[in-house]
Design an enzyme around this catalytic site. Structure first.
Site, PDB file in Angstrom:
ATOM      1  N   LEU A 118      68.357  23.387  81.548  1.00 58.19           N
ATOM      2  CA  LEU A 118      67.757  22.099  81.233  1.00 58.19           C
ATOM      3  C   LEU A 118      66.886  21.579  82.369  1.00 58.19           C
ATOM      4  O   LEU A 118      67.108  21.867  83.542  1.00 58.19           O
ATOM      5  CB  LEU A 118      68.850  21.083  80.918  1.00 58.19           C
ATOM      6  CG  LEU A 118      69.804  21.449  79.777  1.00 58.19           C
ATOM      7  CD1 LEU A 118      70.782  20.315  79.534  1.00 58.19           C
ATOM      8  CD2 LEU A 118      69.056  21.797  78.505  1.00 58.19           C
ATOM      9  N   ALA A 138      63.729  18.071  83.040  1.00 64.34           N
ATOM     10  CA  ALA A 138      63.412  16.692  82.657  1.00 64.34           C
ATOM     11  C   ALA A 138      62.882  16.581  81.234  1.00 64.34           C
ATOM     12  O   ALA A 138      63.034  15.537  80.593  1.00 64.34           O
ATOM     13  CB  ALA A 138      62.406  16.102  83.642  1.00 64.34           C
ATOM     14  N   HIS A 160      64.038  18.232  78.609  1.00 66.40           N
ATOM     15  CA  HIS A 160      65.224  18.123  77.754  1.00 66.40           C
ATOM     16  C   HIS A 160      65.868  16.736  77.874  1.00 66.40           C
ATOM     17  O   HIS A 160      66.328  16.163  76.878  1.00 66.40           O
ATOM     18  CB  HIS A 160      66.261  19.182  78.138  1.00 66.40           C
ATOM     19  CG  HIS A 160      65.802  20.586  77.941  1.00 66.40           C
ATOM     20  ND1 HIS A 160      65.435  21.393  78.986  1.00 66.40           N
ATOM     21  CD2 HIS A 160      65.648  21.341  76.815  1.00 66.40           C
ATOM     22  CE1 HIS A 160      65.090  22.590  78.528  1.00 66.40           C
ATOM     23  NE2 HIS A 160      65.204  22.575  77.215  1.00 66.40           N
ATOM     24  N   GLN A 178      65.877  35.006  68.160  1.00 63.29           N
ATOM     25  CA  GLN A 178      64.482  34.598  68.334  1.00 63.29           C
ATOM     26  C   GLN A 178      63.812  35.326  69.490  1.00 63.29           C
ATOM     27  O   GLN A 178      62.683  34.997  69.857  1.00 63.29           O
ATOM     28  CB  GLN A 178      64.371  33.088  68.509  1.00 63.29           C
ATOM     29  CG  GLN A 178      64.968  32.505  69.779  1.00 63.29           C
ATOM     30  CD  GLN A 178      65.003  30.989  69.723  1.00 63.29           C
ATOM     31  OE1 GLN A 178      65.771  30.394  68.966  1.00 63.29           O
ATOM     32  NE2 GLN A 178      64.165  30.349  70.524  1.00 63.29           N
ATOM     33  N   GLU A 209      57.345  18.394  71.717  1.00 62.56           N
ATOM     34  CA  GLU A 209      56.035  18.757  71.169  1.00 62.56           C
ATOM     35  C   GLU A 209      55.364  19.884  71.955  1.00 62.56           C
ATOM     36  O   GLU A 209      54.355  20.426  71.488  1.00 62.56           O
ATOM     37  CB  GLU A 209      55.131  17.527  71.128  1.00 62.56           C
ATOM     38  CG  GLU A 209      55.610  16.493  70.106  1.00 62.56           C
ATOM     39  CD  GLU A 209      54.754  15.246  70.063  1.00 62.56           C
ATOM     40  OE1 GLU A 209      53.852  15.108  70.935  1.00 62.56           O
ATOM     41  OE2 GLU A 209      54.976  14.394  69.176  1.00 62.56           O
TER      42      GLU A 209
END
Length: 281
Positions: free
Chosen positions: A33, A35, A37, A61, A148
């Site tokens: 993780l 920032a 996340h 994946q 995004e």
């Protein structure tokens, strides 16, 4: 904050939250993780929400020759970060819990998954769609939060939810960046000092292309310049494309929402980024 590795315990905790009238918000991650996340956790922390973060490095994946075996795993520091960020529950399933013996189901999302990373990484989005569908069924969230930065992945998940009637709201959270503009990614840790200095060429090339297209430069010329800039900076370019922001189809008309998407490699590290094209400079 509670941590669960077995589904029965997680479901009992979720039932207790539901009994308190709390809506569940899910933040799916593969760990390591940063920032970016934590921004998802912060967005999910609406009043009355029960925030669940999942940490699962999904083998389905990753393609042959990709970085599954060396993908960064930082369980203890991840848990500490989530606790500090105000997460309520952490779902840390082992592979055998997600894909038990005999598991034989895969979900393929057409359309938005077929170009860009779908072409560069065959089967990748089938693995994403399958694991996300499982997480939605396991956690039953009212909302789920995705960055995004993974713009095509977000489009695939929105299509999955619409087509399979999942009762979950998908919330996109803006890309988080370092001070020099590089999009935050767990894979950035692969970059050595020299590569990290070069990596900033990716967001800069996209920014230059976005401004040029918004200012009236022909998209093909702006994209060619961006590819040339990245190649000169030492990248091996997978793609730099301008697409319709909703359908991800190429050659969108200027009156549509348009998005620049790029993927390129520095050494063995593959970086992705995207940027909206403003209607004005």
């Amino acid at each position: 904050m509670e941590v669960f590795r077995e589904l029965a315990g997680l479901r009992a905790a979720l039932a207790a939250a539901a009994g308190e009238g709390r809506e569940v918000a899910l933040v799916p991650t593969m760990g390591a993780l940063h920032a970016g996340h934590i921004a998802l956790i912060e967005a999910a922390r609406r009043p009355g929400a029960c925030v669940v973060a999942s940490i699962f490095v999904n083998p389905r994946q990753f393609g042959a020759g990709e970085d599954l075996s060396r993908y960064p795993r930082k369980e203890l520091s991840d848990i500490a970060m989530l606790n500090e960020a105000g997460c309520d529950l952490v779902w840390l399933p082992p592979v055998e819990a997600m894909y038990p013996a005999g598991f034989a189901t895969s979900i393929a999302v057409g359309g938005v998954s077929e170009g860009l990373d779908g072409a560069a990484r065959p089967g990748h989005f089938d693995g994403v769609a399958t694991v996300v569908a499982k997480l939605f069924n396991q956690v039953q969230p009212a909302r789920a939060y995705f960055g995004e930065k993974d713009f095509q992945q977000l489009a695939v998940i929105r299509r999955l939810v619409a087509d399979l009637d999942f009762a979950v709201e998908i919330v996109g959270v803006p890309t988080q960046r370092d001070d020099d503009g590089l999009a935050l990614s767990s894979r950035n840790v692969y970059l050595d000092e020299e590569q990290r200095a070069k990596a900033v060429a990716l967001p800069r090339a996209l920014g230059q292309a976005a401004r040029a297209i918004a200012g009236g430069t022909a998209p093909d010329a702006a994209l060619a310049e961006a590819r040339a800039t990245l190649t000169a900076a030492g990248f091996d370019v997978d793609y730099v494309e301008l697409v319709d922001a909703g359908s991800l189809l190429p050659d969108p008309p200027a009156d549509r929402r348009r998005q620049l998407l790029a993927a390129a490699r520095l050494g063995s590290t593959r970086l992705i980024d995207n940027l909206a094209v403003s209607p004005t400079i």
